[in-house]
Design a protein around this motif. Structure first.
Motif, mmCIF file in Angstrom:
data_model
loop_
_atom_site.group_PDB
_atom_site.id
_atom_site.type_symbol
_atom_site.label_atom_id
_atom_site.label_comp_id
_atom_site.label_asym_id
_atom_site.label_seq_id
_atom_site.Cartn_x
_atom_site.Cartn_y
_atom_site.Cartn_z
ATOM 1 N N CYS A 62 33.189 -153.632 -108.081
ATOM 2 C CA CYS A 62 34.303 -153.172 -107.118
ATOM 3 C C CYS A 62 35.576 -153.214 -107.555
ATOM 4 N N THR A 63 36.808 -152.072 -106.848
ATOM 5 C CA THR A 63 38.063 -151.509 -106.366
ATOM 6 C C THR A 63 37.872 -151.922 -105.096
ATOM 7 N N SER A 64 38.943 -151.207 -104.756
ATOM 8 C CA SER A 64 39.520 -151.127 -103.379
ATOM 9 C C SER A 64 38.941 -150.173 -102.445
ATOM 10 N N ASP A 65 38.481 -149.126 -103.407
ATOM 11 C CA ASP A 65 38.047 -147.977 -103.006
ATOM 12 C C ASP A 65 36.964 -147.386 -103.817
ATOM 13 N N THR A 66 36.544 -148.330 -104.680
ATOM 14 C CA THR A 66 35.402 -147.412 -105.299
ATOM 15 C C THR A 66 34.319 -148.673 -105.879
ATOM 16 N N LEU A 67 32.962 -147.948 -105.919
ATOM 17 C CA LEU A 67 32.711 -148.920 -106.023
ATOM 18 C C LEU A 67 31.616 -148.450 -107.794
ATOM 19 N N SER A 68 31.422 -149.132 -108.763
ATOM 20 C CA SER A 68 30.302 -148.800 -109.786
ATOM 21 C C SER A 68 29.182 -149.613 -109.655
ATOM 22 N N CYS A 69 28.016 -148.811 -109.596
ATOM 23 C CA CYS A 69 26.926 -149.345 -109.712
ATOM 24 C C CYS A 69 25.640 -149.015 -110.568
ATOM 25 N N GLY A 70 26.536 -148.602 -111.541
ATOM 26 C CA GLY A 70 25.224 -147.738 -112.658
ATOM 27 C C GLY A 70 24.903 -148.337 -113.642
ATOM 28 N N ALA A 71 23.257 -147.309 -113.385
ATOM 29 C CA ALA A 71 22.994 -148.941 -115.748
ATOM 30 C C ALA A 71 22.599 -150.415 -114.811
ATOM 31 N N GLN A 72 21.878 -150.349 -113.598
ATOM 32 C CA GLN A 72 21.879 -151.736 -113.228
ATOM 33 C C GLN A 72 20.438 -151.924 -113.053
ATOM 34 N N PRO A 83 32.875 -150.948 -96.497
ATOM 35 C CA PRO A 83 33.078 -149.975 -95.552
ATOM 36 C C PRO A 83 34.331 -148.978 -96.312
ATOM 37 N N THR A 84 34.903 -149.396 -96.691
ATOM 38 C CA THR A 84 36.438 -148.639 -97.003
ATOM 39 C C THR A 84 36.033 -148.508 -98.434
ATOM 40 N N THR A 85 34.407 -147.933 -98.735
ATOM 41 C CA THR A 85 34.045 -147.161 -100.270
ATOM 42 C C THR A 85 34.507 -145.444 -100.149
ATOM 43 N N SER A 86 34.882 -145.107 -100.795
ATOM 44 C CA SER A 86 35.796 -143.392 -101.020
ATOM 45 C C SER A 86 34.420 -143.039 -102.990
ATOM 46 N N THR A 87 34.807 -143.603 -103.251
ATOM 47 C CA THR A 87 33.775 -143.260 -104.360
ATOM 48 C C THR A 87 32.577 -144.092 -104.775
ATOM 49 N N LEU A 88 31.140 -143.711 -105.051
ATOM 50 C CA LEU A 88 29.912 -144.594 -105.088
ATOM 51 C C LEU A 88 29.122 -144.281 -106.090
ATOM 52 N N ASP A 89 29.058 -144.785 -107.404
ATOM 53 C CA ASP A 89 28.103 -144.814 -108.330
ATOM 54 C C ASP A 89 26.956 -145.295 -108.450
ATOM 55 N N LEU A 90 26.096 -144.657 -108.537
ATOM 56 C CA LEU A 90 25.012 -145.288 -108.419
ATOM 57 C C LEU A 90 24.061 -144.562 -109.936
ATOM 58 N N SER A 91 24.918 -143.850 -110.516
ATOM 59 C CA SER A 91 23.627 -142.696 -111.990
ATOM 60 C C SER A 91 23.338 -143.718 -112.987
ATOM 61 N N PHE A 92 21.905 -143.107 -113.239
ATOM 62 C CA PHE A 92 21.520 -143.926 -114.544
ATOM 63 C C PHE A 92 20.988 -145.431 -113.824
ATOM 64 N N ASN A 93 19.901 -145.599 -113.060
ATOM 65 C CA ASN A 93 18.628 -146.266 -111.379
ATOM 66 C C ASN A 93 17.859 -145.661 -111.759
ATOM 67 N N ARG A 94 17.212 -146.117 -111.388
ATOM 68 C CA ARG A 94 15.972 -146.059 -111.242
ATOM 69 C C ARG A 94 15.503 -145.506 -109.840
#
Length: 511
Positions: A62-72, A83-94
């Motif tokens: 997590c950063t100020s407004d970006t969440l990277s949850c990819g390949a987990q 709730p401040t998230t503007s960019t959410l990365d959920l790629s390469f999951n199931r």
């Protein structure tokens, strides 16, 4: 303190599984209702839950407004996302399914990446309360049908990526409501039909790219394709399909090639069709046009074209007039302008002191401002023949720079320079100093006028001039005789050989 200790112990037991920790505290809260400490328990639970809402999931970066949850390896969405998230990365999951209101707690969500998952379907209202979404990536999943309700509420969506799925059908109302859509990618699927009729200029005024390449399209509704807005036709990719060769298909692509559309020229070899529908009889119809010699082209297909974008540069405060000259030549045309701020400007709906739209489609800005900079899009509509054409004008308003020198200052400097030059001319002229004085030329002595003595000699007649005797104590003034010639001209003659009369006034008797 006891409950805080239990919260810490629950983290030790369950690790970072917040769901189990919260369920443990819920059960503890229910059991504490009978104890005198129930009120404090509920308060502590609320504080803990509230603090966990703003926390970052352990599986994400997590950063100020970006969440990277990819390949987990996630099979479901993490709970309690900030709730401040503007960019959410959920790629390469199931992820295999998204339920209703999956992103309702993210009102600022702008970009969502769900590529390379195992999504087969999306629940009703999955994007409820996520209307701020502008970029959605659902590529490389297992979607088979794009249903009408999938993208409801995403009226701000600009980019949609659905390539490399298993899509065989796109419902007709799927694109409805996506009024801000600019680019849509459906390539590398199994699409056999596409609802071209649902794309109109008033419904999708900003759509400039529609990628349907590498699908299973065999026959297209060419009348619907020709009715697409000019900007959509220019950005329509149809190569690597299973089109059946016919004159209608060839006429459309022939016109697109004549207009220099990059979608055709960049993939010339990939535009193939099947002769008589036989898979083995494939021909590149843009390379081998001899198979279509009997087809009528030229004016048989009248396509609106996209007028090349023009650039206009004006200074701030100047008047700007933008014309809407397109390929349409009908007498009854209606015009719609779209400003850089995505506002519709029409003659009836937007006509005030700032912007005016005239009946001929001309857009006028009486006094341009820097905020007016941007691309203005005009669409001419021929409702009678169901045609339209688009023109883009890129306007740049330049802020006026302050003058380096004011007029008064420039005038003052000019006066000073002139004065200096005059002084230099007066005082620095050569031979003005005393050391370089040149000898004065000899001049005849001029007799000063003495009222006490006056001597004059008049020569009224011509005669021999005798020797002139001038006494030492008298001042004499000589006046040469004036002769008048026959032509009336005056001529002064020096009477060298004529005699002159001499009068001497003796002033001694006057005293």
């Amino acid at each position: 303190m006891v409950f805080i200790s239990l919260w810490q112990q629950s983290h030790l037991v369950f690790g970072d599984d917040e769901e189990k920790s919260l369920s443990l505290f819920s059960s503890m809260g229910q059991s504490s209702m009978t104890s005198p400490f129930s009120l404090g328990t509920n308060l502590v639970l609320c504080l803990l839950v509230r603090s966990s809402v703003a926390s970052c999931p352990a599986v994400c970066l997590c950063t100020s407004d970006t969440l990277s949850c990819g390949a987990q390896g996630l099979t479901r969405l993490p709970l309690l996302l900030p709730p401040t998230t503007s960019t959410l990365d959920l790629s390469f999951n199931r992820l295999g399914w998204l339920g209703p209101s999956s992103f309702s707690n993210l009102p600022r969500l702008d970009t969502l990446r769900l590529a390379n998952n195992q999504l087969t379907t999306l629940g009703h209202g999955v994007f409820h309360n996520a209307s701020s979404l502008r970029h959605l990536d659902l590529s490389s999943n297992r979607l088979r049908v794009v249903e009408q309700h999938y993208l409801q509420g995403l009226w701000r969506l600009e980019e949609l990526l659905l390539y490399n799925n298993r899509i065989s059908r796109v419902e007709s109302g799927m694109l409805s409501g996506l009024s801000s859509l600019r680019k849509a990618y459906f390539s590398l699927n199994q699409i056999t039909e596409f609802p071209f009729f649902s794309i109109q200029d008033h419904s999708h005024p900003f759509l400039i790219m529609l990628d349907l390449s590498s699908n299973r399209l065999s026959a297209l509704p060419w009348e619907d394709v020709k009715a697409l807005p000019g900007s959509v036709q220019k950005g329509l990719y149809l190569h690597n399909n299973s089109l059946v060769c016919d004159c209608s298909m060839y006429s459309v692509f022939w016109h697109w090639e004549q207009r220099g559309f990059d979608t055709v020229r960049d993939f010339t070899d990939e535009h193939t069709c099947l002769i008589y529908g036989e898979a083995r009889a494939s021909v590149s119809f843009l390379r081998h046009s001899r198979y279509f010699q009997n087809c009528t082209v030229g004016k048989a297909v009248s396509l609106p074209m996209m007028v090349s974008a023009s650039n206009v540069v004006v200074n701030e405060g100047e008047r700007v007039r933008l014309d809407c000259q397109t390929s349409l030549r009908a007498k009854e045309l209606s015009y719609v302008w779209v400003s850089p701020s995505q506002e519709y400007l029409t003659q009836a709906g937007f006509n005030d002191t700032l912007v005016s739209v005239f009946p001929n489609g001309t857009l006028e800005i009486p006094s341009a401002r820097v905020n007016d900079t941007g691309v203005y899009v005009c669409t001419a509509l021929d409702l009678k023949h169901a045609q339209n054409a688009t023109r883009e004008v890129n306007v740049t308003v330049v802020r006026a720079l302050p003058d380096s020198f004011s007029t008064g200052y420039t005038t003052l400097v000019g006066c000073v320079v002139t004065l200096v030059l005059i002084l230099m001319y007066l005082y620095l002229t050569p031979c003005r100093c005393g050391c370089c004085k040149q000898p004065q030329p000899e001049t005849s002595p001029v007799t000063a006028y003495d009222p006490g003595t006056l001597a004059s000699i008049f020569s009224p007649t011509l005669g021999h001039r005798d020797s002139i005797k001038v006494s030492s104590n008298k001042h004499v003034v000589f006046i040469e005789p004036v002769l008048v010639d026959q032509n009336g001209a005056l001529r002064a003659a020096l009477a060298t050989d004529q005699a002159t009369l001499q009068w001497e006034w003796d002033t001694s008797g006057l005293t």
